[in-house]
Design a protein around this motif. Structure first.
Motif, PDB file in Angstrom:
ATOM      1  N   ALA A  11      10.215  13.575   1.073  1.00 30.56           N
ATOM      2  CA  ALA A  11      10.724  14.442   0.006  1.00 30.56           C
ATOM      3  C   ALA A  11      11.316  13.631  -1.140  1.00 30.56           C
ATOM      4  CB  ALA A  11      11.770  15.397   0.586  1.00 30.56           C
ATOM      5  N   ASN A  12      12.024  12.561  -0.818  1.00 29.09           N
ATOM      6  CA  ASN A  12      12.619  11.727  -1.863  1.00 29.09           C
ATOM      7  C   ASN A  12      11.555  11.051  -2.714  1.00 29.09           C
ATOM      8  OD1 ASN A  12      15.199  12.383  -1.058  1.00 29.09           O
ATOM      9  ND2 ASN A  12      15.518  10.529   0.156  1.00 29.09           N
ATOM     10  N   VAL A  13      10.488  10.579  -2.080  1.00 32.84           N
ATOM     11  CA  VAL A  13       9.405   9.944  -2.835  1.00 32.84           C
ATOM     12  C   VAL A  13       8.722  10.962  -3.753  1.00 32.84           C
ATOM     13  CG1 VAL A  13       7.144   8.836  -2.644  1.00 32.84           C
ATOM     14  CG2 VAL A  13       9.009   8.103  -1.170  1.00 32.84           C
ATOM     15  N   LEU A  14       8.412  12.125  -3.200  1.00 34.29           N
ATOM     16  CA  LEU A  14       7.750  13.161  -3.995  1.00 34.29           C
ATOM     17  C   LEU A  14       8.637  13.632  -5.149  1.00 34.29           C
ATOM     18  CD1 LEU A  14       6.122  15.244  -1.112  1.00 34.29           C
ATOM     19  CD2 LEU A  14       4.959  13.700  -2.718  1.00 34.29           C
ATOM     20  N   ALA A  15       9.933  13.705  -4.916  1.00 36.23           N
ATOM     21  CA  ALA A  15      10.862  14.156  -5.961  1.00 36.23           C
ATOM     22  C   ALA A  15      10.893  13.202  -7.144  1.00 36.23           C
ATOM     23  CB  ALA A  15      12.266  14.306  -5.376  1.00 36.23           C
ATOM     24  N   GLN A  16      10.573  11.927  -6.889  1.00 40.28           N
ATOM     25  CA  GLN A  16      10.559  10.935  -7.958  1.00 40.28           C
ATOM     26  C   GLN A  16       9.164  10.792  -8.585  1.00 40.28           C
ATOM     27  OE1 GLN A  16      13.261   9.417  -9.188  1.00 40.28           O
ATOM     28  NE2 GLN A  16      14.501  10.578  -7.739  1.00 40.28           N
ATOM     29  N   GLY A  17       8.250  11.683  -8.213  1.00 46.40           N
ATOM     30  CA  GLY A  17       6.908  11.642  -8.783  1.00 46.40           C
ATOM     31  C   GLY A  17       5.977  10.671  -8.084  1.00 46.40           C
ATOM     32  N   GLY A  18       6.355  10.213  -6.908  1.00 45.21           N
ATOM     33  CA  GLY A  18       5.515   9.265  -6.183  1.00 45.21           C
ATOM     34  C   GLY A  18       4.286   9.922  -5.580  1.00 45.21           C
ATOM     35  N   ILE A  19       3.252   9.137  -5.382  1.00 44.62           N
ATOM     36  CA  ILE A  19       2.029   9.587  -4.719  1.00 44.62           C
ATOM     37  C   ILE A  19       2.024   8.989  -3.320  1.00 44.62           C
ATOM     38  CG2 ILE A  19      -0.497   9.510  -4.745  1.00 44.62           C
ATOM     39  CD1 ILE A  19      -0.271   9.151  -7.815  1.00 44.62           C
ATOM     40  N   ILE A  20       1.934   9.815  -2.316  1.00 44.85           N
ATOM     41  CA  ILE A  20       1.984   9.350  -0.930  1.00 44.85           C
ATOM     42  C   ILE A  20       0.579   9.267  -0.345  1.00 44.85           C
ATOM     43  CG2 ILE A  20       2.770   9.884   1.401  1.00 44.85           C
ATOM     44  CD1 ILE A  20       5.228  11.201   0.175  1.00 44.85           C
ATOM     45  N   ILE A  21       0.245   8.118   0.186  1.00 43.16           N
ATOM     46  CA  ILE A  21      -0.992   7.918   0.935  1.00 43.16           C
ATOM     47  C   ILE A  21      -0.594   7.604   2.364  1.00 43.16           C
ATOM     48  CG2 ILE A  21      -3.064   6.489   1.186  1.00 43.16           C
ATOM     49  CD1 ILE A  21      -2.868   6.018  -1.864  1.00 43.16           C
ATOM     50  N   GLU A  22      -1.036   8.421   3.298  1.00 36.49           N
ATOM     51  CA  GLU A  22      -0.599   8.276   4.676  1.00 36.49           C
ATOM     52  C   GLU A  22      -1.413   7.240   5.431  1.00 36.49           C
ATOM     53  OE1 GLU A  22      -0.656  12.157   6.457  1.00 36.49           O
ATOM     54  OE2 GLU A  22       1.411  12.542   5.841  1.00 36.49           O
ATOM     55  N   CYS A  23      -0.777   6.660   6.438  1.00 38.65           N
ATOM     56  CA  CYS A  23      -1.451   5.746   7.346  1.00 38.65           C
ATOM     57  C   CYS A  23      -0.871   5.958   8.740  1.00 38.65           C
ATOM     58  CB  CYS A  23      -1.265   4.291   6.906  1.00 38.65           C
ATOM     59  SG  CYS A  23       0.446   3.709   6.992  1.00 38.65           S
ATOM     60  N   GLU A  24      -1.536   5.418   9.716  1.00 41.70           N
ATOM     61  CA  GLU A  24      -1.016   5.502  11.079  1.00 41.70           C
ATOM     62  C   GLU A  24       0.228   4.612  11.205  1.00 41.70           C
ATOM     63  OE1 GLU A  24      -2.033   7.617  13.483  1.00 41.70           O
ATOM     64  OE2 GLU A  24      -3.166   8.389  11.767  1.00 41.70           O
ATOM     65  N   PRO A  25       1.118   4.935  12.125  1.00 39.98           N
ATOM     66  CA  PRO A  25       2.374   4.171  12.238  1.00 39.98           C
ATOM     67  C   PRO A  25       2.213   2.856  12.999  1.00 39.98           C
ATOM     68  CG  PRO A  25       2.353   5.949  13.833  1.00 39.98           C
ATOM     69  CD  PRO A  25       1.108   6.117  13.000  1.00 39.98           C
ATOM     70  N   THR A  26       1.295   2.041  12.545  1.00 43.24           N
ATOM     71  CA  THR A  26       1.105   0.716  13.128  1.00 43.24           C
ATOM     72  C   THR A  26       1.062  -0.315  12.007  1.00 43.24           C
ATOM     73  OG1 THR A  26      -1.316   0.741  13.036  1.00 43.24           O
ATOM     74  CG2 THR A  26      -0.268   1.693  14.999  1.00 43.24           C
ATOM     75  N   LEU A  27       1.379  -1.549  12.339  1.00 36.86           N
ATOM     76  CA  LEU A  27       1.354  -2.610  11.343  1.00 36.86           C
ATOM     77  C   LEU A  27      -0.057  -2.824  10.806  1.00 36.86           C
ATOM     78  CD1 LEU A  27       2.901  -4.842   9.865  1.00 36.86           C
ATOM     79  CD2 LEU A  27       2.480  -6.333  11.828  1.00 36.86           C
ATOM     80  N   ASP A  28      -1.049  -2.824  11.681  1.00 38.28           N
ATOM     81  CA  ASP A  28      -2.433  -3.027  11.243  1.00 38.28           C
ATOM     82  C   ASP A  28      -2.880  -1.925  10.295  1.00 38.28           C
ATOM     83  OD1 ASP A  28      -2.662  -5.336  12.704  1.00 38.28           O
ATOM     84  OD2 ASP A  28      -3.619  -4.378  14.434  1.00 38.28           O
ATOM     85  N   SER A  29      -2.506  -0.685  10.582  1.00 35.64           N
ATOM     86  CA  SER A  29      -2.896   0.430   9.729  1.00 35.64           C
ATOM     87  C   SER A  29      -2.227   0.346   8.364  1.00 35.64           C
ATOM     88  CB  SER A  29      -2.552   1.765  10.399  1.00 35.64           C
ATOM     89  OG  SER A  29      -2.916   2.854   9.575  1.00 35.64           O
ATOM     90  N   ARG A  30      -0.966  -0.035   8.338  1.00 35.48           N
ATOM     91  CA  ARG A  30      -0.272  -0.176   7.048  1.00 35.48           C
ATOM     92  C   ARG A  30      -0.953  -1.234   6.186  1.00 35.48           C
ATOM     93  NH1 ARG A  30       4.399   0.436  10.305  1.00 35.48           N
ATOM     94  NH2 ARG A  30       4.848  -1.790  10.341  1.00 35.48           N
ATOM     95  N   GLU A  31      -1.278  -2.362   6.814  1.00 40.12           N
ATOM     96  CA  GLU A  31      -1.883  -3.458   6.051  1.00 40.12           C
ATOM     97  C   GLU A  31      -3.286  -3.100   5.581  1.00 40.12           C
ATOM     98  OE1 GLU A  31      -1.578  -6.784   8.694  1.00 40.12           O
ATOM     99  OE2 GLU A  31       0.514  -7.204   8.145  1.00 40.12           O
ATOM    100  N   SER A  32      -4.090  -2.477   6.434  1.00 44.84           N
ATOM    101  CA  SER A  32      -5.460  -2.135   6.047  1.00 44.84           C
ATOM    102  C   SER A  32      -5.491  -1.019   5.005  1.00 44.84           C
ATOM    103  CB  SER A  32      -6.274  -1.731   7.291  1.00 44.84           C
ATOM    104  OG  SER A  32      -5.743  -0.578   7.902  1.00 44.84           O
ATOM    105  N   THR A  33      -4.565  -0.064   5.122  1.00 40.30           N
ATOM    106  CA  THR A  33      -4.502   1.014   4.140  1.00 40.30           C
ATOM    107  C   THR A  33      -4.088   0.473   2.776  1.00 40.30           C
ATOM    108  OG1 THR A  33      -3.939   2.620   5.861  1.00 40.30           O
ATOM    109  CG2 THR A  33      -3.480   3.254   3.589  1.00 40.30           C
ATOM    110  N   ALA A  34      -3.097  -0.420   2.760  1.00 36.09           N
ATOM    111  CA  ALA A  34      -2.680  -1.029   1.494  1.00 36.09           C
ATOM    112  C   ALA A  34      -3.831  -1.811   0.867  1.00 36.09           C
ATOM    113  CB  ALA A  34      -1.483  -1.948   1.726  1.00 36.09           C
TER     114      ALA A  34
END
Length: 212
Positions: A11-34
């Motif tokens: 909610a805080n990110v969206l309130a500041q106009g941020g765009i959220i792209i979801e990933c799985e809650p793993t380190l590998d998923s965060r890195e590959s999504t980025a």
């Protein structure tokens, strides 16, 4: 953002106009999504902790602390990815070489403690399951090198102690902190840090993204 991130952070990110792209809650998923987002959209990756400029910026917390309390004997700092702990250790020991700096993390997400003990960077094999969601990140190669050279110790605390200390800070001291912020004080109250009698101890409380 990981799919299991607390709603208040979304909610805080969206309130500041941020765009959220979801990933799985793993380190590998965060890195590959980025990496995928950078390839598709361009831009520059600003790592949340494994970056010397980010470490230096986070280290200003220790500069402010010692500017107000220059006689501290020990600083306790939460550790997840290690940016804040790295910056804290370098800044504190530059100003006060004899000061102790101890990192504290949840026992359920103890890759930093394992890395510190073994001298080898440990990557979590499964997503950490801890209420301190801000400390689920894993050490990077840059933060690990700084922590190994400048931090005195890393200790861990149990989930029940984290929850109890979070409630203590929120109710007794009216500090609107998230569980990740309570971790260092939890260690002190639980007796996880030896030889503290008579010391002047500074505790860094950081992170207020919490839905009470």
């Amino acid at each position: 953002m990981p799919t299991n991130v607390p709603g208040v952070k979304r909610a805080n990110v969206l309130a500041q106009g941020g765009i959220i792209i979801e990933c799985e809650p793993t380190l590998d998923s965060r890195e590959s999504t980025a990496a995928r987002v950078l390839a598709e959209r361009g831009g520059t990756l600003i790592h949340p902790y494994n970056d010397y400029a980010v470490m230096a910026g986070q280290g200003t917390a220790a500069l402010e602390f010692l500017a107000t309390h220059p006689d501290l004997d020990l600083i306790l700092c939460p550790v997840g990815g290690g940016g804040l702990l790295s910056g804290t250790a370098v800044a504190a020991k530059a100003l006060r070489p004899g000061i102790g700096v101890i990192g504290v993390e949840p026992a359920a997400a103890d890759d930093a403690a394992q890395s510190f003990r073994t001298g080898q960077l440990v990557r979590p094999s499964t997503p950490p399951q801890t209420v301190a969601d801000g400390l689920r990140g894993a050490l990077g190669d840059l933060t690990f090198a700084v922590i190994r050279d400048h931090v005195d110790d890393i200790v861990t605390v149990a989930e029940a102690a984290i929850v109890e200390t979070t409630q203590l800070l929120q109710t007794t001291f009216d500090e609107p902190i998230e569980p990740s912020s309570a971790v260092p004080l939890s260690a002190l109250l639980a007796g996880a840090i030896p030889r503290t009698q008579g010391l002047k101890i500074g505790i860094i409380l950081t992170g207020g993204n919490v839905d009470r």
